[in-house]
Structure formats: C-alpha cells, structure tokens
Scaffold this active site. Structure first.
Site, PDB file in Angstrom:
ATOM      1  N   ASP A 142       0.778  -1.165   0.101  1.00 59.64           N
ATOM      2  CA  ASP A 142      -0.178  -0.118   0.088  1.00 59.64           C
ATOM      3  C   ASP A 142       1.008   1.282   0.201  1.00 59.64           C
ATOM      4  OD1 ASP A 142      -2.404  -1.247  -0.108  1.00 59.64           O
ATOM      5  OD2 ASP A 142      -2.289  -1.591   2.288  1.00 59.64           O
ATOM      6  N   TYR A 160       6.178 -10.108   6.707  1.00 57.31           N
ATOM      7  CA  TYR A 160       5.952  -8.911   6.875  1.00 57.31           C
ATOM      8  C   TYR A 160       6.702  -8.399   8.255  1.00 57.31           C
ATOM      9  CZ  TYR A 160       3.171  -7.524   2.832  1.00 57.31           C
ATOM     10  OH  TYR A 160       2.809  -7.151   1.473  1.00 57.31           O
TER      11      TYR A 160
END
Length: 252
Positions: free
Chosen positions: A52, A112
């Site tokens: 994002d 992540y």
C-alpha cells in the site's frame, strides 16, 4: 521470450504503493519505465505483492519477459537499472528463470515486519511507529497466537477490496523486542513478525492495530477471538501507519 526475476527493495515514502495507478507515482511504474528505456521494448513487470501507499519492502521480487538477446548480461542490466532509478529503489539482482515461474503465484509464503517504539527517539520516526501509551506485549503475543492457522481473515480486509477469497494461512505471528547498544537503537523497540501464504489488502496494518488494542486494554483476548471468528472490518482496530511496515521475505 525469456522470463527474468528481479530482486529489489524500496522505501515507499514517495510512492502510492507498488501497483500502477492512474493518478499516483508507484514503484511498479517507475521500474517499468526504466526497463522499457534500457531494453528498448515495452516491458511489463509483475510483483510478488501489492504494498500500500507508504509501505516499504526490504525484499520484493518481480518478474518480466523480454527478448533474450536484449538481456545479454543480467549483472550489467542491474547496474544500469540502478543508475537510472531514484535512490529509494535498489535492484539487488536480475536472473533468468523458467517460464513457469511467476513472481506472485509461485510464492509459497510472505513475511511482513512492523516496527513499534514506545520512547521518543529522533532516529526512529521514519520507519517505526511511536506509541505514546504502555503496551502489554506478553498479552499481545497471546492474541497473536490466535492468528496462526488457516482461517477467514475478512475482519482485517479493507472494505471494498476486490478479492475472490479472504482465506489465508498464517504460519507465524509474534512480537519480539529489539535490543541495541547505540543511541539510534534505543527507544523500547519491538518488532511484529507475521508470515502467511497470502495477505489481504491492508491486513497487516489492521492486525497490528487490533493487537495494540489488546495491549492497551481496550479489548480482551475473548474480544479478539470473537473478532477473528465473527467480526467485520468495523469490529477490528484501526489501521496503523504504513511507514513502519516492511515486506521482508518471500519464499518460492
């Protein structure tokens, strides 16, 4: 045509995410434009994920197809590409792969990292989220263990996301303390690590935000379990800032 994998990293601060958008500068578009110029043919690249706006990648993999004779030397192409790209994108290597390899669909897991610090530190603010209230990381780790397994994670998926399924298989989720001896390392730092076969849009930031709600006593472990099992996105916590999130590993 020959398929090539690119291994790269980038600072996402100046980009509207990875994927090309009509009204925003993206990492994908920046690399495609440079490769098209260098190889003198239209190049489309496909990334292993779609980070994002503002999110970073310490490891990203992408692939592209090109006429084999135009890529005579992968090391030289990586060198020239680095010279052309801005400083916030780094190419670590380019290598030929089989035509059946796909940067996104051949990946079996992604990891992540999310960074949090709870003491003011001028050296951490760009890549770590400063939290101004005490957090119970032991309790947050108990909640994080509830994430492990294959389940429906729709409660952490951004509303309106175009996905065929919200089922993911999380194989690891935990917080760990970061210890350092230098001034730039201080600040009561913690790292959240999460690994899964796939992630939904905005999923990691929503997960961290909900775990922080557990750590500050806004919701209980039972509340967290209930959100996981029956909740919607509006039941989960707020999304934490993107600048402290890194795509850190991809396995094939």
């Amino acid at each position: 045509m020959q398929r090539y994998f690119i291994h790269l990293s980038y600072d996402g601060a100046n980009y509207h995410g990875w994927q090309i958008q009509p009204n925003g500068n993206t990492v994908e578009e920046t690399i495609e434009r440079a490769l098209t110029t260098l190889l003198r043919q239209p190049i489309d690249i496909t990334g292993a994920g779609r980070t994002d706006t503002g999110v970073n990648a310490s490891m990203m993999v992408a692939h592209f197809d090109a006429d084999e004779h135009t890529v005579a030397d992968c090391k030289q192409l990586a060198y020239r590409l680095n010279r052309m790209l801005p400083r916030d994108i780094a190419i670590h290597g380019i290598s030929p792969v089989g035509s059946d390899m796909h940067a996104r669909f051949s990946a079996i897991s992604r990891t992540y990292h999310y960074y949090i610090h709870t003491t003011k530190n001028p050296f951490l603010g760009r890549y770590s989220w400063e939290v101004h209230y005490p957090l119970d990381f032991q309790l947050m780790n108990e909640a994080a263990q509830m994430l492990v397994g294959e389940r429906d994670f729709k409660c952490f998926c951004k509303a309106g996301a175009d996905v065929k399924t919200t089922i993911c298989n999380v194989t690891d989720a935990h917080f760990e303390r970061i210890d350092g001896n230098f001034a730039e390392d201080r600040g009561d730092r913690h790292l959240f690590v999460i690994t899964a076969n796939r992630f939904l849009r905005n999923m990691v930031r929503a997960v961290v935000g909900t775990l922080v709600d557990v750590g500050r006593g806004r919701i209980t472990l039972d509340d967290f379990q209930r959100i996981l099992e029956t909740g919607s996105r509006s039941d989960a916590g707020e999304s934490v800032p993107g600048y402290a999130l890194f795509l850190s590993d991809i396995k094939y």
